[in-house]
Design a protein around this motif. Structure first.
Motif, short mmCIF file in Angstrom:
data_model
loop_
_atom_site.label_atom_id
_atom_site.label_comp_id
_atom_site.label_asym_id
_atom_site.label_seq_id
_atom_site.Cartn_x
_atom_site.Cartn_y
_atom_site.Cartn_z
N ARG A 24 15.61 -33.26 0.59
CA ARG A 24 16.51 -33.05 1.72
C ARG A 24 17.64 -32.11 1.32
NH1 ARG A 24 21.00 -33.58 3.77
NH2 ARG A 24 21.90 -34.62 1.99
N GLN A 25 18.16 -32.30 0.12
CA GLN A 25 19.24 -31.46 -0.36
C GLN A 25 18.76 -30.02 -0.59
OE1 GLN A 25 22.52 -32.53 -0.55
NE2 GLN A 25 22.85 -30.32 -0.72
N MET A 26 17.52 -29.89 -1.03
CA MET A 26 16.95 -28.55 -1.20
C MET A 26 16.94 -27.80 0.13
SD MET A 26 13.71 -29.37 -3.74
CE MET A 26 13.09 -27.69 -3.79
N ALA A 28 18.91 -28.41 2.69
CA ALA A 28 20.31 -28.13 3.03
C ALA A 28 20.85 -26.93 2.25
CB ALA A 28 21.17 -29.36 2.75
N ASP A 29 20.36 -26.76 1.03
CA ASP A 29 20.81 -25.66 0.17
C ASP A 29 20.00 -24.38 0.36
OD1 ASP A 29 22.68 -27.42 -0.85
OD2 ASP A 29 21.54 -27.86 -2.67
N ASP A 30 19.12 -24.36 1.33
CA ASP A 30 18.27 -23.19 1.61
C ASP A 30 17.44 -22.76 0.41
OD1 ASP A 30 18.93 -22.85 4.33
OD2 ASP A 30 20.80 -21.83 3.77
N VAL A 31 16.88 -23.72 -0.29
CA VAL A 31 15.99 -23.42 -1.41
C VAL A 31 14.72 -22.78 -0.86
CG1 VAL A 31 14.59 -24.49 -3.24
CG2 VAL A 31 16.95 -25.24 -2.87
N TYR A 32 14.11 -21.93 -1.64
CA TYR A 32 12.89 -21.21 -1.28
C TYR A 32 11.85 -22.18 -0.70
CZ TYR A 32 8.90 -18.01 -1.95
OH TYR A 32 7.81 -17.21 -1.78
#
Length: 92
Positions: A24-26, A28-32
């Protein structure tokens, strides 16, 4: 559920809770996107493993007890439940 199995399942579920929060945090952080998908697939695989553990316990306890009993109606119901799970979820 056997207590040792219950503890194992709860431990895995706690791990999954943390893993899912990480995914979920990924997001939120716009991870690939592909990296997010890979982590989602890992969560799905871990959930499948939890289901495998629960199913093995079920087969070794509830199903075994019903199959050994003289209750034909209970056996048919148990078999129907198992078939339903496998026929409706085999593509997941």
């Amino acid at each position: 559920m056997k207590s040792i199995i219950k503890k194992q399942v709860l431990n895995r579920m706690n791990y999954l809770k943390g893993h899912l929060e990480g995914v979920r945090q990924m997001v939120a952080d716009d991870v690939y996107c592909i990296n997010v998908i890979k982590q989602n697939l890992a969560v799905i695989a871990a959930l499948r493993k939890v289901n495998d553990i629960i199913l093995a316990n079920h087969l070794n306890t509830c199903v075994t007890t019903v199959i050994k009993s003289n209750n034909e109606q209970a056996r048919k119901k148990m078999i129907k439940e198992l078939l339903t799970i496998f026929t409706t979820n085999h593509n997941c």
